[in-house]
Design a protein around this motif. Structure first.
Motif, PDB file in Angstrom:
ATOM      1  N   CYS A 207      25.508  41.957  39.455  1.00  0.00           N
ATOM      2  CA  CYS A 207      26.578  42.637  39.809  1.00  0.00           C
ATOM      3  C   CYS A 207      27.569  42.877  38.498  1.00  0.00           C
ATOM      4  O   CYS A 207      27.613  41.604  37.994  1.00  0.00           O
ATOM      5  N   GLU A 208      27.975  43.923  38.032  1.00  0.00           N
ATOM      6  CA  GLU A 208      28.767  44.358  37.123  1.00  0.00           C
ATOM      7  C   GLU A 208      29.720  45.185  37.538  1.00  0.00           C
ATOM      8  O   GLU A 208      29.815  46.352  37.076  1.00  0.00           O
ATOM      9  N   PRO A 209      31.021  44.960  38.303  1.00  0.00           N
ATOM     10  CA  PRO A 209      32.039  45.870  38.033  1.00  0.00           C
ATOM     11  C   PRO A 209      33.000  46.033  37.275  1.00  0.00           C
ATOM     12  O   PRO A 209      33.416  45.049  36.531  1.00  0.00           O
TER      13      PRO A 209
ATOM     14  N   PHE B 207      38.309  53.540  30.973  1.00  0.00           N
ATOM     15  CA  PHE B 207      37.024  53.131  31.490  1.00  0.00           C
ATOM     16  C   PHE B 207      36.554  51.998  30.323  1.00  0.00           C
ATOM     17  O   PHE B 207      35.886  50.991  30.504  1.00  0.00           O
ATOM     18  N   VAL B 208      36.656  52.455  28.772  1.00  0.00           N
ATOM     19  CA  VAL B 208      36.274  51.646  27.795  1.00  0.00           C
ATOM     20  C   VAL B 208      37.027  50.400  27.887  1.00  0.00           C
ATOM     21  O   VAL B 208      36.685  49.320  27.488  1.00  0.00           O
ATOM     22  N   GLU B 209      38.538  50.420  28.227  1.00  0.00           N
ATOM     23  CA  GLU B 209      39.184  49.437  28.308  1.00  0.00           C
ATOM     24  C   GLU B 209      38.899  48.388  29.370  1.00  0.00           C
ATOM     25  O   GLU B 209      38.892  47.107  29.097  1.00  0.00           O
ATOM     26  N   GLY B 210      38.117  48.934  30.477  1.00  0.00           N
ATOM     27  CA  GLY B 210      37.714  48.112  31.499  1.00  0.00           C
ATOM     28  C   GLY B 210      36.589  47.350  30.976  1.00  0.00           C
ATOM     29  O   GLY B 210      36.107  46.179  31.335  1.00  0.00           O
ATOM     30  N   LEU B 211      35.623  48.042  30.473  1.00  0.00           N
ATOM     31  CA  LEU B 211      34.379  47.553  29.851  1.00  0.00           C
ATOM     32  C   LEU B 211      34.639  46.374  28.952  1.00  0.00           C
ATOM     33  O   LEU B 211      34.128  45.248  29.133  1.00  0.00           O
ATOM     34  N   GLN B 212      35.719  46.561  27.905  1.00  0.00           N
ATOM     35  CA  GLN B 212      36.197  45.429  27.033  1.00  0.00           C
ATOM     36  C   GLN B 212      36.771  44.217  27.909  1.00  0.00           C
ATOM     37  O   GLN B 212      36.688  43.207  27.631  1.00  0.00           O
ATOM     38  N   ARG B 213      37.414  44.717  28.811  1.00  0.00           N
ATOM     39  CA  ARG B 213      38.153  43.277  29.590  1.00  0.00           C
ATOM     40  C   ARG B 213      36.996  42.568  30.188  1.00  0.00           C
ATOM     41  O   ARG B 213      37.147  41.425  30.327  1.00  0.00           O
ATOM     42  N   ALA B 214      35.920  43.371  30.745  1.00  0.00           N
ATOM     43  CA  ALA B 214      34.798  42.576  31.177  1.00  0.00           C
ATOM     44  C   ALA B 214      33.966  41.706  30.184  1.00  0.00           C
ATOM     45  O   ALA B 214      33.276  40.781  30.741  1.00  0.00           O
ATOM     46  N   GLY B 215      34.287  42.316  29.053  1.00  0.00           N
ATOM     47  CA  GLY B 215      33.490  41.217  28.019  1.00  0.00           C
ATOM     48  C   GLY B 215      32.405  41.927  27.283  1.00  0.00           C
ATOM     49  O   GLY B 215      31.719  41.436  26.208  1.00  0.00           O
TER      50      GLY B 215
ATOM     51  N   THR C 256      30.606  39.331  34.293  1.00  0.00           N
ATOM     52  CA  THR C 256      31.638  39.181  35.111  1.00  0.00           C
ATOM     53  C   THR C 256      31.058  38.034  35.971  1.00  0.00           C
ATOM     54  O   THR C 256      29.936  37.810  36.087  1.00  0.00           O
ATOM     55  N   ARG C 257      31.981  37.708  36.733  1.00  0.00           N
ATOM     56  CA  ARG C 257      31.568  36.339  37.738  1.00  0.00           C
ATOM     57  C   ARG C 257      30.772  37.053  38.878  1.00  0.00           C
ATOM     58  O   ARG C 257      31.050  38.057  39.332  1.00  0.00           O
TER      59      ARG C 257
ATOM     60  N   PRO D  63      28.411  36.900  42.639  1.00  0.00           N
ATOM     61  CA  PRO D  63      28.905  36.486  44.033  1.00  0.00           C
ATOM     62  C   PRO D  63      28.785  35.067  44.094  1.00  0.00           C
ATOM     63  O   PRO D  63      27.761  34.352  43.527  1.00  0.00           O
ATOM     64  N   TYR D  64      29.561  34.526  44.956  1.00  0.00           N
ATOM     65  CA  TYR D  64      29.430  32.895  45.374  1.00  0.00           C
ATOM     66  C   TYR D  64      28.348  32.655  46.006  1.00  0.00           C
ATOM     67  O   TYR D  64      27.762  31.550  46.134  1.00  0.00           O
ATOM     68  N   SER D  65      27.856  33.552  46.730  1.00  0.00           N
ATOM     69  CA  SER D  65      26.438  33.512  47.574  1.00  0.00           C
ATOM     70  C   SER D  65      25.288  33.159  46.697  1.00  0.00           C
ATOM     71  O   SER D  65      24.225  32.571  47.459  1.00  0.00           O
ATOM     72  N   ARG D  66      25.423  33.313  45.491  1.00  0.00           N
ATOM     73  CA  ARG D  66      24.076  33.244  44.864  1.00  0.00           C
ATOM     74  C   ARG D  66      24.075  31.992  44.136  1.00  0.00           C
ATOM     75  O   ARG D  66      25.271  31.590  43.606  1.00  0.00           O
ATOM     76  N   SER D  67      23.268  31.334  43.938  1.00  0.00           N
ATOM     77  CA  SER D  67      22.936  30.043  43.319  1.00  0.00           C
ATOM     78  C   SER D  67      21.400  29.859  42.859  1.00  0.00           C
ATOM     79  O   SER D  67      20.443  30.651  43.350  1.00  0.00           O
TER      80      SER D  67
END
Length: 313
Positions: free
Chosen positions: A92-94, A205-213, A236-237, A239-243
């Motif tokens: 997931c990549e929000p 949107f580009v600034e959002g992409l950059q904040r995400a990494g 991005t982080r 889901p906690y449900s995944r391991s």
């Protein structure tokens, strides 16, 4: 012969009970499939439509309908957290940003959706405050964008460098799913393009992409209002449900089901015929297929969320 039953360890009975349950379930599913008779083409496509999808027989891909029922469900992080419980193992990549007085989120997904390999781009926004529903959800709930805010998007999905399919449309939820294909999310690369509304939206949107990494020229590039992105791993982080453990168990099940589907349908090149042979030979698998994708179970908390939205909380 029964005088020593009280000395039997009850744990020894678990495999027997489990086997009996499986046999009974198989008999029930098979009886339902036989009683109903072979599914007709019209009925099959109606079931797919009711699930919120359309089947592209030319490219053998399912994709989301513009007016799918999922559009009424909006989006919140709770949905991504719930996905793994339904054998949906996806990256997931929000991407978050603000534009035109609203908080926007454009999210990318890629991975294994039960018996399908697929990917998605979703476009959402909100002008409401965050929700705080004790014991249920604490965070932002987004609406799916309206028709006037649809964006032109396209993507190509690759597995180990080989293209599986491509999709393009003006949409709020651009998707593609290939039945019987299996992949780990790490095997998939999604090359996508999004045309934003104007310079201001593109910048946000580009600034959002950059904040995400994401790094410009390395993971994305900008040409006017069009942003092209290479999505091979999430920044991005997740889901906690995944391991690693839960992913392994879910993916082993997904792979077994995909292999079984491909084996049973290998002599057929027509999708309705494939489904009918599955219905006849593997009725349990037939029922799983008809509940593919992001189904209603994933959104089981929506009614609670909707009530809080109505109350203005």
């Amino acid at each position: 012969m029964f005088e020593n039953l009280e000395n039997i360890n009850p744990y020894y009975l678990i495999p027997i009970i489990f086997a009996v349950v499986i046999i009974i379930a198989y008999i029930i599913f098979r009886k339902r499939a036989i009683d109903k008779g072979p599914i007709a083409d019209e009925e099959l496509y109606a079931v797919i439509k009711n699930a919120g999808y359309i089947y592209d027989d030319k490219n053998d891909v399912f994709y989301s309908d513009l007016y799918a029922w999922q559009r009424d469900m909006g989006y919140c992080r709770l949905y991504d957290e719930a996905a793994a419980h339904f054998s949906i193992i996806m990256d997931c990549e929000p991407i978050y940003f603000e534009y035109a007085g609203k908080r926007w989120m454009i999210e990318f997904w890629k991975g294994q959706y039960g018996m399908t390999t697929g990917c998605e781009i979703g476009v959402y926004y909100t002008d409401r405050p965050d929700l705080n529903i004790p014991g249920i959800f604490d965070g932002t709930f987004y609406d799916c964008v309206s028709d006037q805010d649809l964006l032109y998007m396209e993507f190509s999905l690759f597995k180990d460098g080989k293209m599986l399919f491509t999709r393009r449309d003006r949409h709020w939820w651009l998707t593609g799913f290939k039945l019987g294909e299996f992949a780990e999310p790490s095997q998939l690369t999604m090359n996508l393009r999004i045309r934003l509304n104007d310079r201001e939206m593109t910048k946000a949107f580009v600034e959002g992409l950059q904040r995400a990494g994401y790094q410009r020229y390395k993971q994305f590039k900008v040409e006017g209002s069009i942003v092209t992105i290479k999505y091979d791993k999430p920044y991005t982080r997740q889901p906690y449900s995944r391991s690693s453990v839960t992913d392994w168990f879910a993916q082993r099940r997904n792979k077994v089901l995909c292999n079984r589907y491909r084996k049973i349908t290998r002599d057929y090149d027509n999708f309705p015929d494939k489904i009918r042979v599955i219905q006849r030979k593997a009725p349990g698998l037939f029922n799983i297929i008809l509940n593919f994708g992001k189904n209603k179970y994933l959104y089981d908390k929506f009614e609670i969320i909707k009530n809080h939205l109505k109350a203005g909380r």
